[in-house]
Design a protein around this motif. Structure first.
Motif, short mmCIF file in Angstrom:
data_model
loop_
_atom_site.label_atom_id
_atom_site.label_comp_id
_atom_site.label_asym_id
_atom_site.label_seq_id
_atom_site.Cartn_x
_atom_site.Cartn_y
_atom_site.Cartn_z
N PRO A 29 0.64 -1.04 -0.26
CA PRO A 29 0.52 -0.61 0.27
C PRO A 29 1.01 1.29 -0.12
O PRO A 29 1.93 1.18 0.34
N ASN A 30 -0.20 2.93 -0.60
CA ASN A 30 1.44 3.60 -0.07
C ASN A 30 1.69 4.01 1.03
O ASN A 30 3.02 4.30 0.48
N ILE A 31 0.76 3.58 2.11
CA ILE A 31 1.31 3.85 3.17
C ILE A 31 1.48 2.87 3.98
O ILE A 31 0.79 2.23 4.25
N CYS A 32 2.58 2.62 4.85
CA CYS A 32 2.86 0.99 5.21
C CYS A 32 3.19 0.97 7.04
O CYS A 32 3.83 1.84 7.27
N GLU A 33 2.45 0.32 7.69
CA GLU A 33 1.95 0.02 9.21
C GLU A 33 3.42 -0.16 9.29
O GLU A 33 3.68 -1.68 8.64
N VAL A 34 4.00 -0.02 9.72
CA VAL A 34 5.61 -0.91 10.37
C VAL A 34 5.83 -1.32 11.61
O VAL A 34 5.12 -0.83 13.13
N SER A 35 5.61 -2.68 12.25
CA SER A 35 5.66 -3.32 13.30
C SER A 35 7.68 -3.98 13.64
O SER A 35 7.93 -4.57 13.03
N ILE A 36 6.99 -3.19 14.81
CA ILE A 36 8.47 -3.68 15.55
C ILE A 36 9.22 -5.09 16.12
O ILE A 36 7.91 -4.65 17.28
N PRO A 37 9.49 -6.35 15.76
CA PRO A 37 9.15 -7.27 16.76
C PRO A 37 10.15 -6.93 17.86
O PRO A 37 10.97 -6.20 17.64
N LYS A 38 9.59 -7.47 19.30
CA LYS A 38 10.66 -7.62 20.23
C LYS A 38 11.81 -7.81 20.13
O LYS A 38 12.04 -8.46 19.44
N GLY A 39 12.70 -7.00 20.85
CA GLY A 39 14.33 -6.77 20.41
C GLY A 39 14.50 -6.86 19.12
O GLY A 39 15.87 -6.74 19.43
N ALA A 40 13.87 -6.30 18.53
CA ALA A 40 14.26 -6.09 16.88
C ALA A 40 15.29 -4.34 17.30
O ALA A 40 14.38 -3.53 17.74
N THR A 41 16.05 -3.80 16.71
CA THR A 41 16.58 -2.36 16.56
C THR A 41 15.64 -1.72 15.51
O THR A 41 15.95 -2.55 14.05
N PHE A 42 15.35 -0.80 15.33
CA PHE A 42 14.27 0.33 14.06
C PHE A 42 15.02 1.56 14.05
O PHE A 42 15.21 2.23 15.11
N THR A 43 16.09 1.85 12.68
CA THR A 43 16.74 2.90 12.73
C THR A 43 15.94 3.77 11.65
O THR A 43 15.61 3.03 10.30
N ILE A 44 16.41 5.24 11.72
CA ILE A 44 15.57 5.89 11.56
C ILE A 44 16.36 6.81 10.65
O ILE A 44 17.27 7.76 10.95
N CYS A 45 16.92 6.80 9.08
CA CYS A 45 17.99 7.78 8.39
C CYS A 45 17.18 8.42 7.40
O CYS A 45 16.23 8.39 6.82
N GLY A 46 17.66 9.65 7.48
CA GLY A 46 17.44 10.82 6.86
C GLY A 46 18.30 10.80 5.71
O GLY A 46 18.41 9.15 4.81
N ASP A 47 18.14 12.04 4.97
CA ASP A 47 18.20 12.09 3.85
C ASP A 47 19.91 11.14 3.63
O ASP A 47 20.62 12.06 4.10
N ILE A 48 19.14 10.97 2.39
CA ILE A 48 21.43 10.09 1.72
C ILE A 48 22.10 11.01 0.92
O ILE A 48 22.64 11.07 0.57
N HIS A 49 21.31 11.62 0.25
CA HIS A 49 21.50 12.51 -1.21
C HIS A 49 21.82 12.31 -2.20
O HIS A 49 23.32 12.10 -2.41
N GLY A 50 22.50 10.54 -2.52
CA GLY A 50 23.16 9.75 -3.11
C GLY A 50 24.56 9.63 -2.89
O GLY A 50 24.79 9.27 -3.23
N GLN A 51 24.49 9.98 -1.16
CA GLN A 51 25.77 9.40 -0.73
C GLN A 51 26.24 8.13 -0.19
O GLN A 51 26.26 7.96 1.04
N PHE A 52 26.79 7.53 -1.56
CA PHE A 52 26.93 5.83 -1.19
C PHE A 52 27.98 5.44 0.33
O PHE A 52 27.42 4.81 1.01
N PHE A 53 28.90 6.29 0.31
CA PHE A 53 29.83 6.34 1.12
C PHE A 53 29.10 6.20 2.73
O PHE A 53 29.95 6.40 3.89
N ASP A 54 28.65 6.86 2.52
CA ASP A 54 28.31 7.40 3.88
C ASP A 54 27.35 6.37 3.76
O ASP A 54 26.39 5.88 5.40
N LEU A 55 26.39 5.47 3.16
CA LEU A 55 24.70 4.95 3.50
C LEU A 55 25.86 2.85 4.06
O LEU A 55 25.66 2.71 5.09
N CYS A 56 27.19 3.21 3.45
CA CYS A 56 28.19 1.97 3.81
C CYS A 56 28.01 2.18 5.28
O CYS A 56 28.02 1.15 5.96
N ASN A 57 28.66 3.63 6.07
CA ASN A 57 29.08 4.28 6.77
C ASN A 57 27.83 3.34 8.13
O ASN A 57 28.29 3.47 9.28
#
Length: 192
Positions: free
Chosen positions: A120-148
């Motif tokens: 769907p256009n809007i997805c509900e995100v469920s985070i399993p117990k014990g899982a890590t959830f990381t929110i990343c801002g804009d990458i802007h095409g910076q591949f090595f930042d993504l790797c970091n």
């Protein structure tokens, strides 16, 4: 002028051309003549790109994408699923300034297209117990930042979930590498 109002630009163009010949200083006729030429060009372009509701992805034949023997990057079999090993090989290729073969780019794009079409256009995100959830801002095409980011927080897994907020590809020199990495991980982990 009637042909112009009826958007019959070819006929109107002939009339305005004749008006210019009869009255070379007629600015209005010259202006409309130029507008007709632009509209004729636009209509030809629109006709050329019209696909009669056939998507470009439906016209692709994977057998047309032959992998040359000299290619030394990661491989995907025709119907093989993307694996973590393939992604790591792809990242290694990108980090060394190399590309993956266009056949594999197309495979990734077709697979991720299918995944996104089912979401769907809007997805509900469920985070399993014990899982890590990381929110990343804009990458802007910076591949090595993504790797970091992946080095610091770990690679995406079912228990290490990432949410990327838009602007993946603008400005940076490695936009294709960024989007292919994100798409490959989406193919590997379609439910995450």
């Amino acid at each position: 002028m009637a042909y112009f109002a009826l958007t019959k630009f070819s006929l109107a163009s002939k009339d305005f051309r004749q008006s210019i010949i009869l009255s070379p200083t007629n600015y209005a006729a010259r202006s409309r003549f130029e507008e007709c030429k632009k509209n004729i060009k636009r209509l030809k372009f629109e006709a050329a790109i019209c696909s009669k509701n056939i998507r470009a992805s439906e016209m692709l034949n994977m057998d047309d994408f032959l992998v040359d023997e000299s290619y030394d990057g990661p491989y995907l079999d025709h119907d093989a699923k993307i694996t973590e090993s393939f992604i790591q090989s792809m990242l290694f290729q990108f980090k060394n300034g190399k590309q993956i073969h266009k056949r594999f780019v197309v495979q990734i794009l077709l697979w991720v297209k299918k995944i996104f079409e089912e979401l769907p256009n809007i997805c509900e995100v469920s985070i399993p117990k014990g899982a890590t959830f990381t929110i990343c801002g804009d990458i802007h095409g910076q591949f090595f930042d993504l790797c970091n980011i992946f080095e610091i927080n770990g690679k995406p897994t079912n228990d290490n979930i990432y949410l990327f907020n838009g602007d993946f590809v603008d400005r940076g020199s490695f936009s294709c590498e960024v989007v292919l990495t994100l798409f490959a991980y989406k193919c590997l982990l379609p439910k995450v």
